[in-house]
Write a protein that holds these residues in place. Sequence first.
Motif, PDB file in Angstrom:
ATOM      1  N   ALA A   1      -5.785   8.068   8.409  1.00  0.00           N
ATOM      2  CA  ALA A   1      -6.742   7.174   7.766  1.00  0.00           C
ATOM      3  C   ALA A   1      -6.027   5.955   7.224  1.00  0.00           C
ATOM      4  CB  ALA A   1      -7.454   7.896   6.634  1.00  0.00           C
TER       5      ALA A   1
ATOM      6  N   GLY B   1      -4.475   3.483   4.663  1.00  0.00           N
ATOM      7  CA  GLY B   1      -3.758   3.835   3.443  1.00  0.00           C
ATOM      8  C   GLY B   1      -4.437   3.362   2.195  1.00  0.00           C
TER       9      GLY B   1
ATOM     10  N   MET C   1       0.842  -1.198   0.000  1.00  0.00           N
ATOM     11  CA  MET C   1       0.000   0.000   0.000  1.00  0.00           C
ATOM     12  C   MET C   1       0.879   1.251   0.000  1.00  0.00           C
ATOM     13  SD  MET C   1      -3.290  -0.361   2.316  1.00  0.00           S
ATOM     14  CE  MET C   1      -3.010  -2.102   2.385  1.00  0.00           C
ATOM     15  N   PRO C   2       0.617   2.159  -0.886  1.00  0.00           N
ATOM     16  CA  PRO C   2       1.538   3.302  -0.980  1.00  0.00           C
ATOM     17  C   PRO C   2       1.283   4.328   0.117  1.00  0.00           C
ATOM     18  CG  PRO C   2      -0.217   3.504  -2.576  1.00  0.00           C
ATOM     19  CD  PRO C   2      -0.453   2.213  -1.873  1.00  0.00           C
TER      20      PRO C   2
ATOM     21  N   PRO D   1       0.253   7.814   1.084  1.00  0.00           N
ATOM     22  CA  PRO D   1      -0.587   8.783   0.372  1.00  0.00           C
ATOM     23  C   PRO D   1       0.211  10.009  -0.056  1.00  0.00           C
ATOM     24  CG  PRO D   1      -1.633   8.050   2.399  1.00  0.00           C
ATOM     25  CD  PRO D   1      -0.271   7.493   2.418  1.00  0.00           C
TER      26      PRO D   1
ATOM     27  N   TRP E   1      10.679   0.812  -8.206  1.00  0.00           N
ATOM     28  CA  TRP E   1      10.165  -0.539  -7.987  1.00  0.00           C
ATOM     29  C   TRP E   1       9.146  -0.948  -9.044  1.00  0.00           C
ATOM     30  CZ3 TRP E   1      10.842  -2.485  -2.585  1.00  0.00           C
ATOM     31  CH2 TRP E   1      10.426  -3.791  -2.446  1.00  0.00           C
ATOM     32  N   PRO E   2       8.134  -0.143  -9.324  1.00  0.00           N
ATOM     33  CA  PRO E   2       7.132  -0.585 -10.319  1.00  0.00           C
ATOM     34  C   PRO E   2       7.751  -0.834 -11.686  1.00  0.00           C
ATOM     35  CG  PRO E   2       6.373   1.355  -9.139  1.00  0.00           C
ATOM     36  CD  PRO E   2       7.808   1.182  -8.780  1.00  0.00           C
TER      37      PRO E   2
ATOM     38  N   THR F   1       9.844   2.941  -4.275  1.00  0.00           N
ATOM     39  CA  THR F   1       8.491   2.502  -4.578  1.00  0.00           C
ATOM     40  C   THR F   1       7.753   3.620  -5.309  1.00  0.00           C
ATOM     41  OG1 THR F   1       8.092   3.014  -2.266  1.00  0.00           O
ATOM     42  CG2 THR F   1       8.120   0.729  -2.863  1.00  0.00           C
ATOM     43  N   GLY F   2       6.620   3.279  -5.888  1.00  0.00           N
ATOM     44  CA  GLY F   2       5.900   4.218  -6.734  1.00  0.00           C
ATOM     45  C   GLY F   2       5.425   5.455  -6.021  1.00  0.00           C
ATOM     46  N   ASP F   3       5.370   5.417  -4.685  1.00  0.00           N
ATOM     47  CA  ASP F   3       4.946   6.594  -3.946  1.00  0.00           C
ATOM     48  C   ASP F   3       6.119   7.526  -3.643  1.00  0.00           C
ATOM     49  OD1 ASP F   3       6.173   4.886  -2.247  1.00  0.00           O
ATOM     50  OD2 ASP F   3       4.409   4.430  -1.068  1.00  0.00           O
TER      51      ASP F   3
ATOM     52  N   SER G   1       2.731   3.450   5.187  1.00  0.00           N
ATOM     53  CA  SER G   1       1.967   2.802   4.123  1.00  0.00           C
ATOM     54  C   SER G   1       0.599   2.359   4.597  1.00  0.00           C
ATOM     55  CB  SER G   1       2.741   1.601   3.581  1.00  0.00           C
ATOM     56  OG  SER G   1       3.006   0.687   4.608  1.00  0.00           O
ATOM     57  N   ILE G   2       0.354   2.351   5.896  1.00  0.00           N
ATOM     58  CA  ILE G   2      -1.002   2.053   6.364  1.00  0.00           C
ATOM     59  C   ILE G   2      -1.635   3.297   6.970  1.00  0.00           C
ATOM     60  CG2 ILE G   2      -0.640  -0.403   6.706  1.00  0.00           C
ATOM     61  CD1 ILE G   2      -0.306   0.204   9.705  1.00  0.00           C
ATOM     62  N   GLY G   3      -1.095   4.474   6.620  1.00  0.00           N
ATOM     63  CA  GLY G   3      -1.737   5.712   7.010  1.00  0.00           C
ATOM     64  C   GLY G   3      -1.301   6.271   8.341  1.00  0.00           C
TER      65      GLY G   3
ATOM     66  N   GLY H   1      -4.435  12.461   8.423  1.00  0.00           N
ATOM     67  CA  GLY H   1      -3.263  11.656   8.130  1.00  0.00           C
ATOM     68  C   GLY H   1      -3.222  10.372   8.912  1.00  0.00           C
TER      69      GLY H   1
END
Lengths: 216, 220
Positions: free
Chosen positions: B33, B35, A1-2, A4, B70-71, A76-78, A124-126, B31
């Motif tokens: 919440a 993900g 999970m990225p 945000p 990575w992607p 990573t993509g984020d 990654s989990i907020g 911030g």
Amino acid sequence: MPVPQHLEFFVDPSRCIGCQACVQACTECDTHRGEAMIHLEYVNRAASIQTVPVVCMHCEQPTCAEVCPADAIKRTGDGVVQSARKPRCIACGNCVVACPFGVPELYVDRAIMMKCDMCYDRTSIGKKPMCATVCPSQALFFGTREQVMALRPQSTPTNKFRFGDQTITTRVNVMAPKRAAPSHVDVTAAMEEKPHSRGLRLPVIDTADPFAEVEV
Amino acid sequence: MPDDPSRGPQSRFEQPLDPRVDSPAREGLTGTARGDIYEPTRDPEDVTIPPDQRPMQEQPRWRRDFAIDWPEDHYVARRDFAKFLVLTSGAFVAGQTWIAAQSLLRKRRPPAVRQRIGALSALALGSATMFAYPTAHDPCLLIRTRDDTLLAYGQKCTHLSCAVVPKLDEGILHCPCHEGVFDLATGRNIAGPPPRPLPAIELEVVGDDIFAVGVKERTV
């Protein structure tokens, strides 16, 4: 999970009180084997008590990954530059020498480089990174841009740096005074005397070497 | 907050912020919440900027093969996948051909020599003896059953080469290591772990002499 995209890291060195809470909090995490990934540096220890917390700035063009011969550092993509992949890292220390901010650290005993990954397990989990969670003066702040604008009306975030001839844009922001907002921050500007070169030839650091104290 | 590729990856910093709390992409303003309510906003191919700032098409090939992001590193192009399939199956075909050619061209084992292994009169009815055939390292069993049938098998169990023990009363050859059982009359594996029958030794009786004339390896 990225992580945000609207949540960003804001480092305000002028608010740092040197309490070491971030270092202790970072040390307690087991994802990097109880080592502190955040560095608390003294600017000029003889004359001042001012400290600066140094987290990974997560560059848009990560020099550490550019110089890695083992292809071990990935982003990573984020936009978060991850710590070295353990099966790949050969502990050569190229990233330690190359990083403009001095973030990666080599652990010779376990033959791996480990660096700040913005608490990827948490962000990654907020959740916020651990250092930003514990910082009592909020020199390390993790949140939205609106929040930091409301909290720090005198300051403006900047994420452009100069290191020798290299221009660096980062995912992590540093707070600068709003009245004299710089176009970029010179990473080596605080150094009074330029350290002598060790005869190491890297295109990005041929004029000054800020890592003279690093043993290689 | 989708990025405009033409403005580079930094464009998200210059976009005007929507101050409304319930605006899109601002769910969970605090911030804290989860993900997974957010979408990844950056195109993987738009992320890596080489140090010389030139576009990816002008970069050397290794930069695409060893992408920092990575992607992009995990991305497998259809052409690469097809290449992998063709080369891998080609390698399998080549390997099979090589094995087939080897088995065709390999020298046949020399025919077993005729060897005298004993006198028929020395072997009582319902008894067994040992001999080595075709070489000194191939122990074999010669069995003369009570109804005067001569049988000869290799003594090595086909499971793990323990020595099998003939049990004429039960009509079996028994391997004590792992309770393997072979049929006495045919040498076939009938119980336990042995995977195939014992090799049968072909015999020839001339007068009072017993000769071994060949080994018959069987798979079933």
